[in-house]
Design a protein around this motif. Sequence first.
Motif, PDB file in Angstrom:
ATOM      1  N   LYS A   1       0.839  -1.200   0.000  1.00 18.83           N
ATOM      2  CA  LYS A   1       0.000   0.000   0.000  1.00 18.83           C
ATOM      3  C   LYS A   1       0.871   1.245   0.000  1.00 18.83           C
ATOM      4  O   LYS A   1       1.805   1.361   0.787  1.00 18.83           O
ATOM      5  N   SER A   2       0.575   2.167  -0.894  1.00 15.22           N
ATOM      6  CA  SER A   2       1.356   3.399  -0.973  1.00 15.22           C
ATOM      7  C   SER A   2       1.035   4.310   0.211  1.00 15.22           C
ATOM      8  O   SER A   2      -0.085   4.303   0.720  1.00 15.22           O
ATOM      9  N   GLY A   3       2.028   5.075   0.631  1.00  5.94           N
ATOM     10  CA  GLY A   3       1.821   6.020   1.723  1.00  5.94           C
ATOM     11  C   GLY A   3       1.487   7.393   1.184  1.00  5.94           C
ATOM     12  O   GLY A   3       1.163   7.566   0.001  1.00  5.94           O
ATOM     13  N   ALA A   4       1.567   8.394   2.061  1.00  7.99           N
ATOM     14  CA  ALA A   4       1.312   9.773   1.621  1.00  7.99           C
ATOM     15  C   ALA A   4       2.414  10.194   0.650  1.00  7.99           C
ATOM     16  O   ALA A   4       3.550   9.765   0.752  1.00  7.99           O
ATOM     17  N   GLY A   5       2.076  11.019  -0.305  1.00  5.51           N
ATOM     18  CA  GLY A   5       3.104  11.492  -1.222  1.00  5.51           C
ATOM     19  C   GLY A   5       2.719  11.423  -2.677  1.00  5.51           C
ATOM     20  O   GLY A   5       3.533  11.654  -3.563  1.00  5.51           O
ATOM     21  N   GLY A   6       1.455  11.097  -2.968  1.00  6.78           N
ATOM     22  CA  GLY A   6       0.960  11.176  -4.337  1.00  6.78           C
ATOM     23  C   GLY A   6       1.643  10.212  -5.292  1.00  6.78           C
ATOM     24  O   GLY A   6       1.920   9.057  -4.960  1.00  6.78           O
ATOM     25  N   THR A   7       1.928  10.711  -6.488  1.00  7.10           N
ATOM     26  CA  THR A   7       2.455   9.871  -7.563  1.00  7.10           C
ATOM     27  C   THR A   7       3.763   9.201  -7.180  1.00  7.10           C
ATOM     28  O   THR A   7       3.984   8.025  -7.498  1.00  7.10           O
ATOM     29  N   GLU A   8       4.635   9.915  -6.504  1.00  3.90           N
ATOM     30  CA  GLU A   8       5.931   9.352  -6.112  1.00  3.90           C
ATOM     31  C   GLU A   8       5.741   8.115  -5.225  1.00  3.90           C
ATOM     32  O   GLU A   8       6.392   7.090  -5.415  1.00  3.90           O
TER      33      GLU A   8
END
Length: 292
Positions: A47-54
Amino acid sequence: MLEMADADEREMLMEEQTSIEKRVDDLYKETLFTMKHADTAAIVRVKSGAGGTESMDWAGMLTRMFMRWAERRGYKVDLIDQVDGDQAGVISSEFIIRGEKAFGMMLPEHGVHRLVRVSPFDSNNRRHTSFASVDVVPEVPEEEINIHIPDSDLRRDVFRSQGAGGQGVNTTDSAVRLTHLPTGIAVASQQTRSQIKNHEIALQILKQRLYDIEMRKREEEEAKARGEQKKIEWGSQIRSYVLDKQYIKDHRTGVMKHNPDDVLDGDLEDLQWAGLEWMAGKRVAEESSDDE
């Protein structure tokens, strides 16, 4: 025997020594699988964290890394659910890795993975730090799981599966997401074209996650009763991938790798075995000066 042997005998003994050393190494590695259900399949969620596309790109890179690792070992990977990012990468992905000691080998990857690099999405070429979480639970045999989930505790949503397009694209609302209301845990499946089958898959994985939470609670309570101090390992930052300086560091073991491209292509074994040693209490963190 090597000291007493002549040259010909020594050559034969050296071959036998190599074979014995490998057997001893294999036996030692077996002792590192101290966790329950080490032999089962691994249910992995990235799961991706905060930080948008990056951050989404980083979650996609990790997903690929684990799938490449599984491919290298001849394991099978079943993709259960994936939510693609708007521009790159994934918001989240969930898949099952099946193979010999898949859960045991993947467990050291559980936690938060940190990426530091010059972002390809930043026109000013600035360094960015991104985070993604990796959750690993065992696929416990169904007969061991005695969990009943009342319908009143579940919210069921259906949606259209994502696809690459073409004739095989799924154009029906067959994907299913189940949310366990008491805990907030959500599991989705879009593996098949059957809404009923996807419901069964999502429900089974949800039960696996609830079972894993209960088992961890019991282990913590038993450790406290024995007066043990458990390692703080779940959900903590475990590893940093500093690409602009060409190194990867595991913060639990201190192991450094200076071939990040190879690691991101699935060359994880050194990091995993060191992680298993740390989890088994057979390794302490090594001192390392290169840390950010």
